[in-house]
Design a protein around this motif. Sequence first.
Motif, PDB file in Angstrom:
ATOM      1  N   PRO A  82       0.783  -1.241   0.000  1.00 54.86           N
ATOM      2  CA  PRO A  82       0.000   0.000   0.000  1.00 54.86           C
ATOM      3  C   PRO A  82       0.809   1.283   0.000  1.00 54.86           C
ATOM      4  O   PRO A  82       0.272   2.343  -0.305  1.00 54.86           O
ATOM      5  CB  PRO A  82      -0.842  -0.132   1.275  1.00 54.86           C
ATOM      6  CG  PRO A  82      -0.108  -1.094   2.150  1.00 54.86           C
ATOM      7  CD  PRO A  82       0.540  -2.062   1.209  1.00 54.86           C
ATOM      8  N   ALA A  83       2.101   1.206   0.308  1.00 55.39           N
ATOM      9  CA  ALA A  83       2.916   2.421   0.321  1.00 55.39           C
ATOM     10  C   ALA A  83       3.009   3.075  -1.054  1.00 55.39           C
ATOM     11  O   ALA A  83       3.281   4.283  -1.147  1.00 55.39           O
ATOM     12  CB  ALA A  83       4.320   2.099   0.845  1.00 55.39           C
ATOM     13  N   VAL A  84       2.770   2.304  -2.138  1.00 55.23           N
ATOM     14  CA  VAL A  84       2.899   2.888  -3.473  1.00 55.23           C
ATOM     15  C   VAL A  84       1.858   3.978  -3.713  1.00 55.23           C
ATOM     16  O   VAL A  84       2.072   4.875  -4.526  1.00 55.23           O
ATOM     17  CB  VAL A  84       2.790   1.806  -4.572  1.00 55.23           C
ATOM     18  CG1 VAL A  84       3.909   0.794  -4.445  1.00 55.23           C
ATOM     19  CG2 VAL A  84       1.445   1.113  -4.544  1.00 55.23           C
ATOM     20  N   LEU A  85       0.729   3.924  -3.006  1.00 56.95           N
ATOM     21  CA  LEU A  85      -0.314   4.927  -3.232  1.00 56.95           C
ATOM     22  C   LEU A  85       0.155   6.304  -2.787  1.00 56.95           C
ATOM     23  O   LEU A  85      -0.126   7.318  -3.439  1.00 56.95           O
ATOM     24  CB  LEU A  85      -1.596   4.544  -2.496  1.00 56.95           C
ATOM     25  CG  LEU A  85      -2.560   3.628  -3.270  1.00 56.95           C
ATOM     26  CD1 LEU A  85      -1.944   2.275  -3.554  1.00 56.95           C
ATOM     27  CD2 LEU A  85      -3.869   3.454  -2.509  1.00 56.95           C
ATOM     28  N   ALA A  86       0.882   6.364  -1.679  1.00 59.85           N
ATOM     29  CA  ALA A  86       1.416   7.645  -1.219  1.00 59.85           C
ATOM     30  C   ALA A  86       2.409   8.202  -2.236  1.00 59.85           C
ATOM     31  O   ALA A  86       2.426   9.417  -2.505  1.00 59.85           O
ATOM     32  CB  ALA A  86       2.088   7.482   0.141  1.00 59.85           C
ATOM     33  N   ASP A  87       3.231   7.325  -2.815  1.00 60.46           N
ATOM     34  CA  ASP A  87       4.176   7.782  -3.844  1.00 60.46           C
ATOM     35  C   ASP A  87       3.433   8.431  -5.008  1.00 60.46           C
ATOM     36  O   ASP A  87       3.850   9.474  -5.532  1.00 60.46           O
ATOM     37  CB  ASP A  87       5.009   6.600  -4.355  1.00 60.46           C
ATOM     38  CG  ASP A  87       5.863   5.966  -3.268  1.00 60.46           C
ATOM     39  OD1 ASP A  87       6.177   6.651  -2.280  1.00 60.46           O
ATOM     40  OD2 ASP A  87       6.207   4.776  -3.414  1.00 60.46           O
ATOM     41  N   ASP A  88       2.322   7.826  -5.408  1.00 64.80           N
ATOM     42  CA  ASP A  88       1.545   8.358  -6.533  1.00 64.80           C
ATOM     43  C   ASP A  88       0.928   9.712  -6.196  1.00 64.80           C
ATOM     44  O   ASP A  88       0.969  10.651  -6.996  1.00 64.80           O
ATOM     45  CB  ASP A  88       0.434   7.379  -6.919  1.00 64.80           C
ATOM     46  CG  ASP A  88       0.975   6.085  -7.489  1.00 64.80           C
ATOM     47  OD1 ASP A  88       2.104   6.084  -8.002  1.00 64.80           O
ATOM     48  OD2 ASP A  88       0.272   5.066  -7.406  1.00 64.80           O
ATOM     49  N   VAL A  89       0.342   9.822  -5.001  1.00 71.49           N
ATOM     50  CA  VAL A  89      -0.313  11.079  -4.612  1.00 71.49           C
ATOM     51  C   VAL A  89       0.711  12.195  -4.495  1.00 71.49           C
ATOM     52  O   VAL A  89       0.488  13.324  -4.967  1.00 71.49           O
ATOM     53  CB  VAL A  89      -1.083  10.900  -3.292  1.00 71.49           C
ATOM     54  CG1 VAL A  89      -1.609  12.245  -2.796  1.00 71.49           C
ATOM     55  CG2 VAL A  89      -2.241   9.923  -3.476  1.00 71.49           C
ATOM     56  N   LEU A  90       1.859  11.908  -3.888  1.00 72.19           N
ATOM     57  CA  LEU A  90       2.875  12.951  -3.711  1.00 72.19           C
ATOM     58  C   LEU A  90       3.444  13.400  -5.055  1.00 72.19           C
ATOM     59  O   LEU A  90       3.677  14.594  -5.268  1.00 72.19           O
ATOM     60  CB  LEU A  90       3.994  12.426  -2.804  1.00 72.19           C
ATOM     61  CG  LEU A  90       3.561  12.099  -1.373  1.00 72.19           C
ATOM     62  CD1 LEU A  90       4.733  11.534  -0.579  1.00 72.19           C
ATOM     63  CD2 LEU A  90       2.999  13.325  -0.677  1.00 72.19           C
ATOM     64  N   ALA A  91       3.662  12.455  -5.970  1.00 73.86           N
ATOM     65  CA  ALA A  91       4.129  12.836  -7.303  1.00 73.86           C
ATOM     66  C   ALA A  91       3.090  13.696  -8.009  1.00 73.86           C
ATOM     67  O   ALA A  91       3.433  14.638  -8.738  1.00 73.86           O
ATOM     68  CB  ALA A  91       4.435  11.583  -8.122  1.00 73.86           C
ATOM     69  N   HIS A  92       1.822  13.404  -7.772  1.00 76.38           N
ATOM     70  CA  HIS A  92       0.730  14.159  -8.394  1.00 76.38           C
ATOM     71  C   HIS A  92       0.712  15.600  -7.900  1.00 76.38           C
ATOM     72  O   HIS A  92       0.628  16.545  -8.687  1.00 76.38           O
ATOM     73  CB  HIS A  92      -0.594  13.478  -8.064  1.00 76.38           C
ATOM     74  CG  HIS A  92      -1.806  14.152  -8.635  1.00 76.38           C
ATOM     75  ND1 HIS A  92      -1.990  14.333  -9.987  1.00 76.38           N
ATOM     76  CD2 HIS A  92      -2.902  14.693  -8.034  1.00 76.38           C
ATOM     77  CE1 HIS A  92      -3.150  14.946 -10.196  1.00 76.38           C
ATOM     78  NE2 HIS A  92      -3.714  15.173  -9.024  1.00 76.38           N
ATOM     79  N   LEU A  93       0.852  15.804  -6.607  1.00 78.58           N
ATOM     80  CA  LEU A  93       0.743  17.174  -6.090  1.00 78.58           C
ATOM     81  C   LEU A  93       2.036  17.950  -6.263  1.00 78.58           C
ATOM     82  O   LEU A  93       2.047  19.178  -6.162  1.00 78.58           O
ATOM     83  CB  LEU A  93       0.309  17.161  -4.620  1.00 78.58           C
ATOM     84  CG  LEU A  93       1.274  16.616  -3.570  1.00 78.58           C
ATOM     85  CD1 LEU A  93       2.133  17.733  -2.992  1.00 78.58           C
ATOM     86  CD2 LEU A  93       0.492  15.959  -2.437  1.00 78.58           C
ATOM     87  N   GLU A  94       3.154  17.247  -6.537  1.00 81.93           N
ATOM     88  CA  GLU A  94       4.416  17.944  -6.734  1.00 81.93           C
ATOM     89  C   GLU A  94       4.694  18.263  -8.197  1.00 81.93           C
ATOM     90  O   GLU A  94       5.690  18.902  -8.519  1.00 81.93           O
ATOM     91  CB  GLU A  94       5.560  17.101  -6.165  1.00 81.93           C
ATOM     92  CG  GLU A  94       5.540  17.046  -4.640  1.00 81.93           C
ATOM     93  CD  GLU A  94       6.563  16.080  -4.068  1.00 81.93           C
ATOM     94  OE1 GLU A  94       7.072  15.245  -4.855  1.00 81.93           O
ATOM     95  OE2 GLU A  94       6.841  16.155  -2.868  1.00 81.93           O
ATOM     96  N   ALA A  95       3.809  17.839  -9.093  1.00 81.14           N
ATOM     97  CA  ALA A  95       3.974  18.169 -10.512  1.00 81.14           C
ATOM     98  C   ALA A  95       3.826  19.676 -10.707  1.00 81.14           C
ATOM     99  O   ALA A  95       3.118  20.344  -9.944  1.00 81.14           O
ATOM    100  CB  ALA A  95       2.942  17.423 -11.346  1.00 81.14           C
ATOM    101  N   PRO A  96       4.496  20.255 -11.695  1.00 85.12           N
ATOM    102  CA  PRO A  96       4.450  21.715 -11.888  1.00 85.12           C
ATOM    103  C   PRO A  96       3.040  22.285 -11.971  1.00 85.12           C
ATOM    104  O   PRO A  96       2.751  23.336 -11.395  1.00 85.12           O
ATOM    105  CB  PRO A  96       5.213  21.910 -13.204  1.00 85.12           C
ATOM    106  CG  PRO A  96       6.152  20.747 -13.262  1.00 85.12           C
ATOM    107  CD  PRO A  96       5.413  19.604 -12.637  1.00 85.12           C
ATOM    108  N   ALA A  97       2.122  21.577 -12.649  1.00 92.67           N
ATOM    109  CA  ALA A  97       0.767  22.103 -12.798  1.00 92.67           C
ATOM    110  C   ALA A  97       0.044  22.213 -11.468  1.00 92.67           C
ATOM    111  O   ALA A  97      -0.866  23.028 -11.301  1.00 92.67           O
ATOM    112  CB  ALA A  97      -0.038  21.230 -13.758  1.00 92.67           C
ATOM    113  N   ALA A  98       0.467  21.392 -10.502  1.00 96.24           N
ATOM    114  CA  ALA A  98      -0.223  21.382  -9.208  1.00 96.24           C
ATOM    115  C   ALA A  98       0.077  22.635  -8.392  1.00 96.24           C
ATOM    116  O   ALA A  98      -0.610  22.901  -7.400  1.00 96.24           O
ATOM    117  CB  ALA A  98       0.169  20.137  -8.424  1.00 96.24           C
TER     118      ALA A  98
END
Length: 732
Positions: free
Chosen positions: A400-416
């Motif tokens: 389940p730790a992979v979900l946090a990796d996905d969310v953090l990458a999502h909010l750290e993208a330039p568009a975010a």
Amino acid sequence: MTRAAKRRSLSLRELGDLAQRAWVATGAAFVLPSAALLLLGKESWAGASDDRVSAVMSTTYSGYLREVGGLTVLVGLTEWGLLSFATLGVLLLAHQPMRKRIESPRGRDAATVFIALLVVAVYVGFGVQRHPGLFLEPLASSAALQVWVEACAYLAPVAALVVAAGYAVAMVRGELFAQVALIAVACVAGGGLGTAVKRSAKFAPTPFRAPAPSAGAKVSTVPPKAATPTRSPNVLWIAVDSLRPDRIDPKHTPRISALLGESVYFENAIVPVPRTGPSWAAALTSLAPMTNGIETMFPSRSASDLSKLALPAHLVSKGYRTLVTSEYAGEFFGRVDFGFQLGSIPRAELMEISGQILLARAPLVLSHFGLLYTSTPWVRSLLPAKLVELTRGMPNFSHPAVLADDVLAHLEAPAAQEQPFFALAFYSQPHFPYTSSPEFGKKYHVSGSSSSIRYGRDVANDTPITTDADRQQLDGLYRASLAESDAAIGELLDSLAKRGVLDDTIVVLSADHGEGLYDCAECVGHGDNLRSMTTLRVPLAFRLPNGRFPDAAPQVLSQYVSTLDVYPTLLSLLGWSPIAVHEGVALLTRKGRPATIPERTLFVETGEWLWTTAAVPKDRLVYPPITEIARLEDDRIAIDPKYEPVIRAAKHRAAIRAPYKLVYEPTADGARYRLFDFEKDPTDEHDLSASMPEIAARMKDELRKDVLRHAFVIPAGEHFLTRPPMPSDSHW
């Protein structure tokens, strides 16, 4: 140098001979069994072998299977090299004793093979021990194998020390050329690893509607902009598959409990259908299954476009950047279009299922692949993307730790940095077969229980659970998987808090359904019947940021609500207009205070019956299993439309108005209506319809009106049939 010292030294020739013997012996111990299992394994799907399905897999997806097989072989060869390296380390340490005590070449060869077998057995056993869910069937059938893999938890570190000692001895005692050769091998290995890092294909979020960030883009470390009057708050929807409210407590689920303590918590939320796909379709549209058209896990393509109805699409239209991330239970988000822009989810159509079956036929390879997958995001990025997706989509494996990796990458993208985000993180692990990592599984293991359910339990298994120890063990399996998900959720929330994101994020917590944990004989899994409330009742909570909602106060509310209410509640919290067609209601006001909720009757239904289990009603309206009623529709699994009317007619349905539940159960001989007081009678043992006829009649009338409000449904006595025209003759 003395003669004795020369005899003790390791020459370059001897090093090469030892390396060759290690490579050959490890190949015999690892590669040959792997190849035999890969070639001789038997296909199965949906819990049963099916020659027709196997034929479709092998003919339709032959190219894909060759590619998966090639990648599996590549990973296996890499593991062969790593295990050969370990075997060589042991041989370097044992070289002098073997040379003194074993004179014949055959004897030395036999000793080398024995060492290679031991090294392979220890490290394969260690991989199995770390991820037993990948090997449930052999573990369930062999107590001796269980003893070995548990022992490998201690043997593997010892073996690593022996290997390290062997190379250290070789560096000290080796001749100059041997030392140079060892250093050169280390440099080449490091260079190859660096090249692999640069060229690796990563499993990344898939764009549904907008381009994904480039694979080589650097992750931004700039925190998102602070909230402004014109910027809407972020929304994080955390959902846990099969989560029962009565299994949440500070001891076993401290992070979820803490989140509920900071939230407006509705402890009696009801799902419209206790099956993952239709439940999510209902929650994301605020429309019941027969209204939104998603009544099964395998809808047709024509019914699967909800992008004009669903919450994610609405948020995109308001400037949000949207992501859904999950493991195996979230594959439904790739089957139905909810309007998400990005999806970090495994695909689980027949092509991928065939790939998973092929990968499962290489258990020696899979044991190490699981270790690499769960080690670090960096190591995971080196693995072949197709195999990562297949592993992530396996129903008996979770990290389940992979979900946090996905969310953090999502909010750290330039568009975010400019847009608020909406992320749906759906944790799959508590879904059966309830597997977990050993640090969690051992904590909840019940001594005296059957060894066959030590690591997991598939509800398709028809072996009855009869002893109290086994029931406690099953509950322990569930609690262990939930505890691991709880820890992963805590890591996600901590990361968001550390970045300052949590202070401007609405956090929703819910589940797609509950779970039957053998609370009664038919209380198994979910979706097959409406016995008890364990599969229907889920937690529903809204954590509101103080800066946005200063008047909101954490509290627990006991009124019965529905997951259909989440969408309207978020619209209310965001200050947007309600949508007239929604069947749910807003539970909170714009300021985050509890809204006045009208008293209402809630309606639920079963899912489709995929296969026969202890939970499937014995006197049901019968139709074929999923392997016979499903077909391929543009490379996706879909239930043949000719079976949709009988599935709809066969469903059990219920009307719920606390404390009563009226259950409708169609059979070939008619239909039953039974009334239960679920607060006093939690497993529905006592039918009250005869003693409370007025309540039963009123709730029956409400249930029938709810079903018959759909124009395509007509009454036929007590049954609900689909109005003609039926599917065309070409379907038959």
